[in-house]
Design a protein around this motif. Structure first.
Motif, mmCIF file in Angstrom:
data_model
loop_
_atom_site.group_PDB
_atom_site.id
_atom_site.type_symbol
_atom_site.label_atom_id
_atom_site.label_comp_id
_atom_site.label_asym_id
_atom_site.label_seq_id
_atom_site.Cartn_x
_atom_site.Cartn_y
_atom_site.Cartn_z
ATOM 1 N N GLY A 1 -1.872 1.998 8.592
ATOM 2 C CA GLY A 1 -0.972 2.370 7.501
ATOM 3 C C GLY A 1 -1.632 2.231 6.142
ATOM 4 O O GLY A 1 -1.456 3.089 5.259
ATOM 5 N N ILE A 2 -2.399 1.160 5.964
ATOM 6 C CA ILE A 2 -3.102 0.941 4.696
ATOM 7 C C ILE A 2 -4.164 2.016 4.482
ATOM 8 O O ILE A 2 -4.299 2.577 3.382
ATOM 9 N N LEU A 3 -4.931 2.315 5.539
ATOM 10 C CA LEU A 3 -5.970 3.348 5.435
ATOM 11 C C LEU A 3 -5.365 4.711 5.119
ATOM 12 O O LEU A 3 -5.900 5.468 4.298
ATOM 13 N N PHE A 4 -4.227 5.029 5.760
ATOM 14 C CA PHE A 4 -3.558 6.298 5.492
ATOM 15 C C PHE A 4 -3.111 6.372 4.032
ATOM 16 O O PHE A 4 -3.329 7.388 3.344
ATOM 17 N N SER A 5 -2.480 5.295 3.548
ATOM 18 C CA SER A 5 -1.980 5.287 2.171
ATOM 19 C C SER A 5 -3.108 5.466 1.169
ATOM 20 O O SER A 5 -3.009 6.288 0.236
ATOM 21 N N TYR A 6 -4.208 4.732 1.362
ATOM 22 C CA TYR A 6 -5.292 4.800 0.385
ATOM 23 C C TYR A 6 -6.140 6.058 0.535
ATOM 24 O O TYR A 6 -6.807 6.476 -0.415
ATOM 25 N N THR A 7 -6.118 6.693 1.711
ATOM 26 C CA THR A 7 -6.754 8.001 1.851
ATOM 27 C C THR A 7 -6.017 9.029 1.010
ATOM 28 O O THR A 7 -6.631 9.849 0.302
ATOM 29 N N LYS A 8 -4.679 8.996 1.081
ATOM 30 C CA LYS A 8 -3.859 9.901 0.273
ATOM 31 C C LYS A 8 -4.020 9.603 -1.221
ATOM 32 O O LYS A 8 -4.080 10.527 -2.047
ATOM 33 N N ALA B 1 0.838 -1.206 0.000
ATOM 34 C CA ALA B 1 0.000 0.000 0.000
ATOM 35 C C ALA B 1 0.873 1.256 0.000
ATOM 36 O O ALA B 1 0.579 2.238 -0.699
ATOM 37 N N TYR B 2 1.963 1.222 0.780
ATOM 38 C CA TYR B 2 2.903 2.352 0.805
ATOM 39 C C TYR B 2 3.564 2.529 -0.561
ATOM 40 O O TYR B 2 3.742 3.662 -1.037
ATOM 41 N N ASP B 3 3.903 1.415 -1.198
ATOM 42 C CA ASP B 3 4.506 1.461 -2.535
ATOM 43 C C ASP B 3 3.566 2.133 -3.530
ATOM 44 O O ASP B 3 3.982 2.972 -4.334
ATOM 45 N N ARG B 4 2.267 1.792 -3.483
ATOM 46 C CA ARG B 4 1.278 2.412 -4.376
ATOM 47 C C ARG B 4 1.104 3.892 -4.042
ATOM 48 O O ARG B 4 0.887 4.715 -4.931
ATOM 49 N N PHE B 5 1.176 4.229 -2.756
ATOM 50 C CA PHE B 5 1.070 5.630 -2.332
ATOM 51 C C PHE B 5 2.199 6.464 -2.934
ATOM 52 O O PHE B 5 1.976 7.559 -3.476
ATOM 53 N N VAL B 6 3.425 5.950 -2.856
ATOM 54 C CA VAL B 6 4.571 6.679 -3.406
ATOM 55 C C VAL B 6 4.456 6.770 -4.924
ATOM 56 O O VAL B 6 4.714 7.825 -5.516
ATOM 57 N N ALA B 7 4.044 5.673 -5.575
ATOM 58 C CA ALA B 7 3.956 5.643 -7.035
ATOM 59 C C ALA B 7 2.919 6.629 -7.569
ATOM 60 O O ALA B 7 3.117 7.246 -8.627
ATOM 61 N N ILE B 8 1.808 6.796 -6.852
ATOM 62 C CA ILE B 8 0.712 7.635 -7.337
ATOM 63 C C ILE B 8 0.823 9.078 -6.848
ATOM 64 O O ILE B 8 0.564 10.023 -7.598
ATOM 65 N N GLY C 1 -6.564 -1.815 -7.887
ATOM 66 C CA GLY C 1 -7.728 -2.689 -7.732
ATOM 67 C C GLY C 1 -7.391 -4.062 -7.190
ATOM 68 O O GLY C 1 -8.065 -4.565 -6.284
ATOM 69 N N SER C 2 -6.329 -4.680 -7.713
ATOM 70 C CA SER C 2 -5.939 -6.024 -7.264
ATOM 71 C C SER C 2 -5.555 -6.010 -5.796
ATOM 72 O O SER C 2 -5.968 -6.869 -5.007
ATOM 73 N N HIS C 3 -4.744 -5.016 -5.431
ATOM 74 C CA HIS C 3 -4.273 -4.928 -4.047
ATOM 75 C C HIS C 3 -5.437 -4.686 -3.081
ATOM 76 O O HIS C 3 -5.509 -5.303 -2.015
ATOM 77 N N LEU C 4 -6.374 -3.820 -3.457
ATOM 78 C CA LEU C 4 -7.538 -3.536 -2.608
ATOM 79 C C LEU C 4 -8.409 -4.771 -2.432
ATOM 80 O O LEU C 4 -8.942 -5.015 -1.350
ATOM 81 N N SER C 5 -8.544 -5.569 -3.490
ATOM 82 C CA SER C 5 -9.344 -6.799 -3.410
ATOM 83 C C SER C 5 -8.754 -7.770 -2.396
ATOM 84 O O SER C 5 -9.462 -8.358 -1.575
ATOM 85 N N VAL C 6 -7.432 -7.940 -2.440
ATOM 86 C CA VAL C 6 -6.751 -8.853 -1.519
ATOM 87 C C VAL C 6 -6.853 -8.341 -0.080
ATOM 88 O O VAL C 6 -7.100 -9.111 0.860
#
Length: 311
Positions: free
Chosen positions: A215-222, A121-128, A244-249
């Motif tokens: 941590g996941i909630l913080f990353s996806y809120t951002k 989730a942190y990786d996706r946060f940095v990427a986006i 989408g894939s990561h959120l599903s898991v």
């Protein structure tokens, strides 16, 4: 008649009552668990093979995904093989050492799964949210360090649960209404006062499960706030397909896991909790490869390239 408390080491075996005592269901359960186990191991090994063999997938996201696949294999291998052996031999017993080993590895791989999902989730946060600095921030050294720290934190969680269970004393044989050994189940059979253990168990759960969820909630809120600022629908779709894939898991793992542990406080739902545990201990590791391969174009392209080379 009063019985002196005895340590579990004095009890020759622990009984795992499993999902059902109906003899007619045993063959069905054996086939179900065996098929899920084989699909999980084969699917996750395929994900690892594809990621390691294709240079296009040598990126932080897929590095974390390959580690998640290894953790999933370890997670399901902690419980299912013993279930298969017990059904095949028509036995419900597991040794004391075997039970403690299950508790240890269950929390090791379960916590590792949780932390790797947080790291992803942190990786996706940095990427986006910080795309221009992504390669600098998510460098190979940091990626390796994140996985290593996740492993040692999981090992700490595992040893805390193991230490708590091993110090309990019991007056009677332990019959666990489950298909694997778990810390909360032992507290119901202990002779000694377990109030301190119960508080410790919830504290461990809050720390080692609550922090990753936060941590996941913080990353996806951002991430969500960044998506809302994207004007084009194409850009929003690209972000959604990436996450989408990561959120599903995440929803599947935490939704079933939290549901089971919240319902464990109700004694009458012990058997229902055992059935629900199948979701996060076996179904989620089995579905992860399908979710990531079917919803991820990079994985599908890599699979196609491997198939083209082999044919």
């Amino acid at each position: 008649m009063y019985m002196e408390p005895q340590n579990l080491t004095g009890v020759p075996e622990v009984l795992l009552l499993g999902l059902s005592e109906d003899p007619e269901l045993q063959l069905f359960l054996f086939g179900l668990f065996l098929s899920m186990y084989l699909i999980t191991v084969a699917g996750n090994l395929l994900i690892i093979l594809v990621i390691t063999s294709d240079p296009h997938l040598h990126s932080p996201m897929y590095f974390f995904l390959s580690n998640l696949s290894m953790a999933d294999i370890g997670f399901i291998s902690t419980t299912v093989p013993k279930v298969l052996v017990n059904i095949q031999t028509q036995s419900k017993s597991i040794t004391y050492v075997g039970c403690l080993t299950q508790v240890s590895f269950l929390y090791l791989f379960g916590c590792l799964d949780s932390l790797l999902l947080t790291v992803m989730a942190y990786d996706r946060f940095v990427a986006i949210c910080h795309p221009l600095h992504y390669t600098v921030i998510m460098n190979p050294r940091l990626c390796g360090l994140l996985v290593l720290v996740s492993f040692f934190i999981s090992l700490l969680d595992s040893q805390l649960n193991l230490s708590m269970v091993s110090q309990l004393t019991f007056c009677t044989d332990v019959e666990i209404p489950h298909f694997f050994c778990d810390s909360p189940q032992f507290l119901n059979f202990a002779c000694s006062d377990t109030s301190t253990n119960t508080i410790l168990l919830y504290c461990i759960g809050v720390i080692f499960a609550g922090v990753p969820v936060s941590g996941i909630l913080f990353s996806y809120t951002k991430i969500a706030s960044s998506v809302l600022r994207v004007s084009s629908s194409g850009g929003k779709y690209k972000v959604f397909s990436t996450c989408g894939s990561h959120l599903s898991v995440i929803c599947l793992f935490y939704g079933t896991g939290l549901g089971v542990y919240l319902s464990s406080a109700v004694p009458s739902s012990a058997r229902k909790g055992a059935v629900a545990s199948v979701m996060y201990t076996t179904v989620t590791p089995m579905l992860n490869p399908f979710i990531y391969s079917l919803r991820n174009r990079d994985i599908k392209r890599a699979l196609q390239r491997i198939l083209n080379r082999t044919t």
